[in-house]
Design a protein around this motif. Sequence first.
Motif, PDB file in Angstrom:
ATOM      1  N   LYS A 281      -6.252  47.304 -38.563  1.00  0.00           N
ATOM      2  CA  LYS A 281      -6.654  47.966 -39.943  1.00  0.00           C
ATOM      3  C   LYS A 281      -7.094  49.027 -40.152  1.00  0.00           C
ATOM      4  O   LYS A 281      -6.444  50.297 -39.325  1.00  0.00           O
ATOM      5  CB  LYS A 281      -8.025  47.353 -39.675  1.00  0.00           C
TER       6      LYS A 281
ATOM      7  N   GLU B 157      -8.332  52.597 -42.614  1.00  0.00           N
ATOM      8  CA  GLU B 157      -9.268  52.414 -44.136  1.00  0.00           C
ATOM      9  C   GLU B 157      -8.958  54.262 -44.394  1.00  0.00           C
ATOM     10  O   GLU B 157      -7.810  54.666 -44.144  1.00  0.00           O
ATOM     11  CB  GLU B 157     -10.786  52.494 -43.448  1.00  0.00           C
TER      12      GLU B 157
ATOM     13  N   LYS C  16     -15.366  56.017 -48.736  1.00  0.00           N
ATOM     14  CA  LYS C  16     -13.941  54.356 -48.805  1.00  0.00           C
ATOM     15  C   LYS C  16     -13.416  54.521 -49.852  1.00  0.00           C
ATOM     16  O   LYS C  16     -13.917  53.502 -51.187  1.00  0.00           O
ATOM     17  CB  LYS C  16     -14.640  53.566 -47.932  1.00  0.00           C
TER      18      LYS C  16
ATOM     19  N   GLU D 243      -8.919  49.503 -48.178  1.00  0.00           N
ATOM     20  CA  GLU D 243      -8.503  49.385 -46.433  1.00  0.00           C
ATOM     21  C   GLU D 243      -7.563  47.684 -47.000  1.00  0.00           C
ATOM     22  O   GLU D 243      -7.105  47.170 -47.713  1.00  0.00           O
ATOM     23  CB  GLU D 243     -10.199  48.090 -45.383  1.00  0.00           C
ATOM     24  N   THR D 244      -6.746  47.490 -45.397  1.00  0.00           N
ATOM     25  CA  THR D 244      -5.449  46.731 -45.144  1.00  0.00           C
ATOM     26  C   THR D 244      -5.386  46.553 -44.360  1.00  0.00           C
ATOM     27  O   THR D 244      -6.104  47.335 -42.890  1.00  0.00           O
ATOM     28  CB  THR D 244      -4.506  47.438 -46.371  1.00  0.00           C
TER      29      THR D 244
ATOM     30  N   SER E  48      -8.031  53.977 -38.641  1.00  0.00           N
ATOM     31  CA  SER E  48      -6.896  53.095 -37.776  1.00  0.00           C
ATOM     32  C   SER E  48      -8.629  52.484 -36.732  1.00  0.00           C
ATOM     33  O   SER E  48      -8.162  53.328 -35.531  1.00  0.00           O
ATOM     34  CB  SER E  48      -6.028  52.977 -37.716  1.00  0.00           C
TER      35      SER E  48
END
Length: 279
Positions: free
Chosen positions: A67, A69, A77, A80-81, A104
Amino acid sequence: NKDAMAEVYDSKNNLIFTTSTDDQKSFLIRFLKQEDFILNAMENKEDGILNISLRGRMNAEGDDRVKLEIFDNNLEKLGETFVSGPRIFNFQDLPSDSAYIVKSDIEDKKAYLMVAGKFTGDSLKVRRNKDGNFYVRLDAGDDKVTLVENDRKVNVAKGSKFDLNNVYYKFDSYALTEESKTYLNKLVKLMKNNPGLEIELRSHTDSRGPENYNLYLSQKRAASVTDYLVGKGIDEDRLKPKGLGEKELTNRCADGVRCSVAEHAKNRRTEFVVMGESE
């Protein structure tokens, strides 16, 4: 048919739901797992058009799903991916700033990011900091222009590309949809607020269909955007339409590669390039 399937897409052609029939032949809707390389939809509070995509690859040990961000300097923020395999990431619709923080959950302390330059084609290597974060700092360089958008000044380098994410066309057509025209009014506003700004309008297609036809279609689509801006009072001399067809795909979906509808949709896009400012 018990095995009948249906898919649901969002306004950007991202696959967000899949449905199937049960024993009573009713459709059940369930959330898909987050797909690799697909950025979660995040609200863009600034609602500007000078937003960028931050693309790159994470290099780290192991092949677990990771993940990522991304935050601005105020730790707000932005998106995210999730990535796995080659760990390619693509953060979209980011405010055009010079610095970002990527967080991460990966354990490899020696992990690093290779980030495609925002203003050039060069890659930037970003090593992991002692606090576990990646601090991405981008520089517009000396050859830059200062643009005004929504009461803020944005420094961008000549040659910077910005995606026009909400510009759509009807299938196999170069006619702009009404939604596209509404979105393009933001570009009209930017051009009027910066009367010396000169841009190149680029249109891309996916790889389906003959290459020559895709090139022709993209040229007509770029011309459609230009015509719309001229109709709104923008001097044609400040605009340069350019169709690129399927020459600059953003993913693996080239000729002969099986891809989903959503994957092909990512290659159908329109963008503008900052060429500079006239005196």
